[in-house]
Every structure is written in structure tokens, then in C-alpha cells.
Write an enzyme that holds these catalytic residues in place. Structure first.
Site, PDB file in Angstrom:
ATOM      1  N   ASP A 178       0.497  -1.358  -0.121  1.00 33.95           N
ATOM      2  CA  ASP A 178      -0.407   0.144  -0.448  1.00 33.95           C
ATOM      3  C   ASP A 178       0.611   1.684   0.039  1.00 33.95           C
ATOM      4  O   ASP A 178       2.114   1.259   0.444  1.00 33.95           O
ATOM      5  CB  ASP A 178      -0.755  -0.079   1.201  1.00 33.95           C
ATOM      6  CG  ASP A 178      -2.243  -1.401   1.585  1.00 33.95           C
ATOM      7  OD1 ASP A 178      -2.008  -1.501   0.824  1.00 33.95           O
ATOM      8  OD2 ASP A 178      -2.738  -1.109   1.814  1.00 33.95           O
ATOM      9  N   HIS A 183      -6.203   3.292  -3.835  1.00 38.84           N
ATOM     10  CA  HIS A 183      -5.386   3.476  -2.447  1.00 38.84           C
ATOM     11  C   HIS A 183      -6.174   4.916  -2.064  1.00 38.84           C
ATOM     12  O   HIS A 183      -6.052   5.097  -0.939  1.00 38.84           O
ATOM     13  CB  HIS A 183      -4.476   3.561  -1.644  1.00 38.84           C
ATOM     14  CG  HIS A 183      -4.631   3.050  -0.330  1.00 38.84           C
ATOM     15  ND1 HIS A 183      -5.291   2.553   0.286  1.00 38.84           N
ATOM     16  CD2 HIS A 183      -3.303   2.928   0.359  1.00 38.84           C
ATOM     17  CE1 HIS A 183      -4.769   2.586   1.498  1.00 38.84           C
ATOM     18  NE2 HIS A 183      -3.777   2.893   1.787  1.00 38.84           N
ATOM     19  N   HIS A 209       3.271  -2.748   3.266  1.00 39.29           N
ATOM     20  CA  HIS A 209       3.789  -0.980   2.229  1.00 39.29           C
ATOM     21  C   HIS A 209       4.700  -1.055   1.949  1.00 39.29           C
ATOM     22  O   HIS A 209       5.984  -0.855   2.977  1.00 39.29           O
ATOM     23  CB  HIS A 209       3.714   0.313   4.138  1.00 39.29           C
ATOM     24  CG  HIS A 209       1.947   0.054   4.520  1.00 39.29           C
ATOM     25  ND1 HIS A 209       1.644  -1.075   5.534  1.00 39.29           N
ATOM     26  CD2 HIS A 209       1.258   0.699   4.378  1.00 39.29           C
ATOM     27  CE1 HIS A 209       0.578  -0.619   5.578  1.00 39.29           C
ATOM     28  NE2 HIS A 209       0.183   0.371   5.251  1.00 39.29           N
TER      29      HIS A 209
HETATM   30 NI    NI Z   1      -2.268   3.597   3.172  1.00 42.50          NI
END
Ligand code: NI
Length: 540
Positions: free
Chosen positions: A356, A406, A497
């Protein structure tokens, strides 16, 4: 040239005897007449058998498939990844099966055929397969073909934990491949299925798939030969065996029956190609009236027929001839690896790693690692990051990884109006479509915050996760591995991430660790076989 065996009026000898009656008629006639003179006798005018020679070796009877097409190209000693193959490995202890095989990036036909062969092996186990994974460091990250596995004795293939069922009993199924050809645009992969029970090897079959990587066409070893080749091979072998057994007749050999023809067909299936031609091993059991008359009821050992030049050309199919013409030229190379290679997650233990908040300055490094580990991932991108690193978004798309939205500004979607929530999601999708050309239609709500209002306003699958590594807290490499590799189960969606250097630095160990346990890493879309369900999605 080896010594001539002289006249034999028994079954053919078990000791090593080589009869190489020349590759040209003159040498054949001179050699045979000279070594086996019969006083007061004029040799008959044997028809020339140019290009055919015969070797009777003392090998124990060859097991089917053990003479797989091993090619003297020096290119065969590889599991496949260095040639550009996608390497796969499937271990299933319940079905007592291990499968190691390869796929060609993007070439559907080869991959479908491989999958059919694998399914055949699986259905032979009589067990419905559900994906299995194994403890940490199970050592399954090395997939793909096993050099030499086409020619190794079947019992060895079963007993070796690198290829056979892993309980060590030799009972079960080994599905292995061996890259036996790589030149020009052709790669040849010999696929072998060995089945064993308490009483030993019960079945051993092999076929070689030849793929033309310039066209995607796939041929099988049986297609290399013309329709006449089995009959001609058999006839030549009997002619030569007759002579070796002391027969003086030059009368034509009677045509083989269907069982004998099948013997020749199977021999051609596993022919190996050498610099000068082909080497074809007929198993023991050649039966012909011409041999019976000389006291040879049935050959007791394998008979190798070496053929080159004109006869070989005549025996080859147009495809076989074209393939042979490419010998000696270097392999042109494989289509590039792509993350969106189809994966059957009902067989393989799939998991989806997701990243992400990117792309970021670390994403390129992560993509390199994913490629090296032949692992797919899904990237949930933020609008501002896509604007900052459009070339990275493009690369993610070009390499076939999954992409989701996102949101533009990373808000908690449950705290804003449904209209705004929808715009946050779809605006990134429009941006990604412009930048990457890809249609994006899934999203990951920031913080995992989503409710019925948001779900219904956006109308797309909201991809959450089943494992949160909390990598943003910088737990350290070991802890990161423990939180992912240590706990994953098939079907998991794992949250990372690609904004954090520690996550990207650890990706090699994490991906390798997951593969080592038997996982195949796929995109979220692949995890669901291309049909991501609507609503909240946390795992398969
Ligand atoms: Ni995020």
C-alpha cells in the site's frame, strides 16, 4: 568401430557388443564382410542401409522413459529459471505427490498442455487435491525442472526427496521435467510421471513438449516423426539384428504387427538427438520371424539404432526437420517473466502479498526482488504517489502485477460523504488508466475503514487483508518474517507498504520464505481465479 560379435545362434548377448555397420554402405559391407568371413561363400548384394547403425548394449532392460530425449547441447543442466521459464513446484502429502515443472511466460498452449499432463498425474493418485503448505524452511522455493530427471532410473526419481513423494517410502507419484533441448527458437521439456507402490515402480511415462518460443506453437515428441518412421525403424532394426545374428538373407523383412509397431513408436517418442543425428532405443522384445529363424525368439536387451543423414531426414516430419535445422544455433530466449501468468490456486497454495501507499522511491527495488523470486504482488496506489512516480506505476503494470486504488488523499472513507468516498476511489482509477492503460476496479480503503454506505457508493470489491504485518511500525526484519512467513495459510492476503525501506529490504527473505513453505505468490485477482467477489474481501 568395435569388434563384431560373430555369429550368434542364441538370444542376443548380454555383454556389451557394439555393431556399428558404418554410416555409409561401403563401410558397412566392408566391415561386416571382413570380420565375419565365410569360406567359399560370396556375400550377397545386401541393400545399402546408409546412415543406420545399430548398437546392442549390455544395459539392463530400459525402463520406459528412462531414455528420455537427452540432447547434447549442454543447455540442459538447468531447472529452468535461467532460461526464462516460470518454475513451479507442488507438494501434496495427502495425495503422495510431488510435481516440479515449468511454464513459459505468456505462452498459453505450452502451459495448458503442461497443466493437462499434471492433471493426469494428479487424477492417477485418486485423491482430490487441496493446497498444502509446510513448516518454515521446507525447502520448496526451488521449483522447476530437475536436470537429468528424464534419464534417471524411475525408482531413483521416486526415492529422491527432491523429486518424489516426500514420505520417503517411494510410494506415490513423481511428476518431473527435464529441459532437454534449447536451440534456435525451440525449447524441449521432457515431462515424466513415475508412479510407485510398495511393490516398486508401477508406471513410468514420458513425453517431450517442444515449444517454438517465436510462435507459441507446441509439438510433442510423437510429432517429430513421419507416419512411416515407426515401420521403417523397426524394419531396419530387424535387418541389422538379423545380420548380427548371422543371418545371410537379404530378403525383405515382413511388416511388423501392431504390437511391434507400437514398440517402435514408443522408441521414437524418447529419441535423443546428437550432433550427427538421432539415437533411438528400442526396448527388449523385438520379435520377428526372420530373427526366430536364427534362434532369436525375442531380443533380451535394448537395441539402439543410430540414424543420421538422409534416412533421418526421411523419417522426420516437416516439423521434426525444421527443428533439426535449428541445431547448433543459440537459443533465442524466452518471453520476459510476467506476474500475471495464470496460476491454478485450487492446486497450488496461493497467497497474495500486497503493498500500500506507493509507488515510492523504493518500489523499483521491490519490483526487482519480485521478479527475482518469480512472485506476483498487488499494489494499492495513492493518487499523489502515482503523480510523483508515474514511471513506476507504468512498470508495475507492464510487469503484470495487480493494481488497485488506495484513494487520492488517503482519508478514512467512513468519515466523508458517500459521493466523496466514491470520488476518492475512482479518481485514482481514472488516473491509473491514463498513466498505465490498465482498467482498475478494486480498491483498498485506507486504514481498512469501510462500511455499507461506502461499499454501496463505490460498488467495487474492497480488498482488505487477513494478515497485517504492521510493517509501518518498523518491527525489524526477523519480526517481519515471523509475521508473514511464520503464520501464512493458503488463501491469505498479506498487508505490507512499499513506502518503508525496511519492508522492501526484507522482501527477498519474506518472498523466499513463503515460497520455501510451498506458497505460490499471486495477485489478488489471481487468488480468486480472475473473479474477485464483491463487498469486503479479506482472503480467499
Ligand atoms: Ni494506506
Amino acid at each position: 568401430m568395435q569388434q563384431h560379435p560373430g555369429k550368434q545362434r542364441s538370444a542376443l548377448p548380454a555383454r556389451a557388443v557394439r555393431l556399428v555397420c558404418g554410416t555409409i554402405a561401403a563401410a558397412l559391407l566392408a566391415g561386416c564382410a571382413q570380420i565375419a568371413p565365410v569360406s567359399g561363400w560370396e556375400p550377397p548384394a545386401w541393400p545399402p542401409v546408409a546412415g543406420v547403425s545399430l548398437v546392442v548394449a549390455d544395459d539392463t532392460p530400459t525402463e520406459a522413459g528412462s531414455a528420455g530425449a537427452v540432447v547434447a547441447d549442454g543447455s540442459a543442466a538447468t531447472g529452468g529459471q535461467d532460461l526464462g521459464f516460470v518454475e513451479r513446484r507442488l507438494r501434496n502429502d495427502r495425495a503422495r505427490l510431488q510435481a516440479r515443472y515449468v511454464e513459459i511466460p505468456g505462452w498459453h498452449r505450452f502451459n495448458v498442455r503442461m497443466s493437462e499432463l499434471l492433471r493426469g498425474a494428479i487424477s492417477g493418485t485418486g485423491t482430490a487435491i487441496s493446497p498444502e503448505v509446510f513448516p518454515v524452511s521446507a525447502g520448496l522455493s526451488h521449483g522447476g525442472c530437475v536436470p537429468g530427471s528424464a534419464s534417471r532410473p524411475a525408482a531413483q526419481v521416486l526415492a529422491d526427496p527432491g523429486t518424489g513423494p516426500l514420505d520417503g517410502t517411494g510410494t506415490g507419484t513423481a511428476f518431473v521435467c527435464d529441459i532437454t533441448t534449447a536451440f534456435g527458437a525451440i525449447v524441449g521439456v521432457t515431462v515424466r510421471t513415475v508412479v510407485g507402490g510398495p511393490e516398486g515402480v508401477t508406471s513410468d511415462t514420458a513425453v517431450t513438449l517442444y515449444a517454438d518460443v517465436s510462435t507459441g506453437e507446441v509439438h510433442e515428441s510423437g510429432e517429430l516423426w513421419s507416419a512411416e518412421a515407426p515401420g521403417q525403424l523397426w524394419t531396419r532394426a530387424v535387418e541389422l539384428l538379423r545380420r548380427q545374428a548371422g543371418g545371410l538373407s537379404a530378403a525383405p523383412v515382413a511388416a511388423p504387427d501392431e504390437a511391434q509397431l507400437e514398440l517402435a513408436r514408443r522408441a521414437l517418442e524418447s529419441a535423443s538427438f546428437t550432433e550427427s543425428g538421432a539415437s533411438i532405443v528400442l526396448p527388449a522384445g523385438i520379435v520377428a520371424p526372420e530373427l526366430a529363424g536364427l534362434g532369436v525368439e525375442s531380443t533380451e536387451s535394448a537395441t539402439t539404432v543410430e540414424v543420421g543423414g538422409e534416412p533421418l531426414t526421411a523419417w522426420l516430419s516437416p516439423f521434426g526437420a525444421a527443428m533439426q535445422a535449428g541445431r547448433g544455433t543459440p537459443f533465442v530466449g524466452m518471453p520476459a517473466w510476467r506476474a500475471d501468468q495464470p496460476v491454478d490456486c485450487s492446486l497450488l497454495a496461493c497467497a497474495a502479498v500486497t503493498y500500500d501507499d506507493g509507488p515510492s522511491e523504493h518500489t523499483a527495488r521491490l519490483l526487482d526482488t519480485l521478479r527475482a523470486e518469480q512472485s506476483a504482488a498487488t499494489f494499492f496506489m495513492i493518487g499523489s504517489a502515482v503523480r510523483a512516480f508515474p514511471e513506476l506505476a507504468q512498470r508495475v503494470a507492464a510487469e503484470g502485477h495487480g493494481i488497485g486504488s488506495h484513494t487520492m488523499t488517503h482519508p478514512d472513507l467512513t468519515t466523508i460523504s458517500p459521493e466523496k468516498a466514491r470520488a476518492e476511489v475512482v479518481d485514482v482509477e481514472a488516473l491509473l488508466a491514463r498513466v498505465t492503460g490498465r482498467t482498475v476496479a478494486t480498491y483498498r480503503p485506507p486504514y481498512g475503514a469501510v462500511n455499507e454506505r461506502v461499499l454501496s457508493a463505490v460498488g467495487q470489491p474492497a480488498i482488505l487483508w487477513s494478515i497485517d504485518t504492521l510493517d509501518w511500525k518498523k518491527p525489524g526484519r526477523e519480526e517481519l518474517v515471523q509475521r508473514s512467513v511464520g503464520v501464512a495459510t493458503p488463501g491469505d492476503i498479506i498487508l505490507f507498504h512499499d513506502l518503508h525501506p525496511e519492508t522492501v529490504d526484507s522482501a527477498d527473505v519474506v518472498l523466499r520464505g513463503l515460497r520455501d513453505r510451498g506458497f505460490t505468490l499471486v495477485t489478488v485477482e489471481q487468488l480468486f481465479g480472475g473473479q474477485v467477489p464483491g463487498g469486503r474481501v479479506t482472503r480467499r
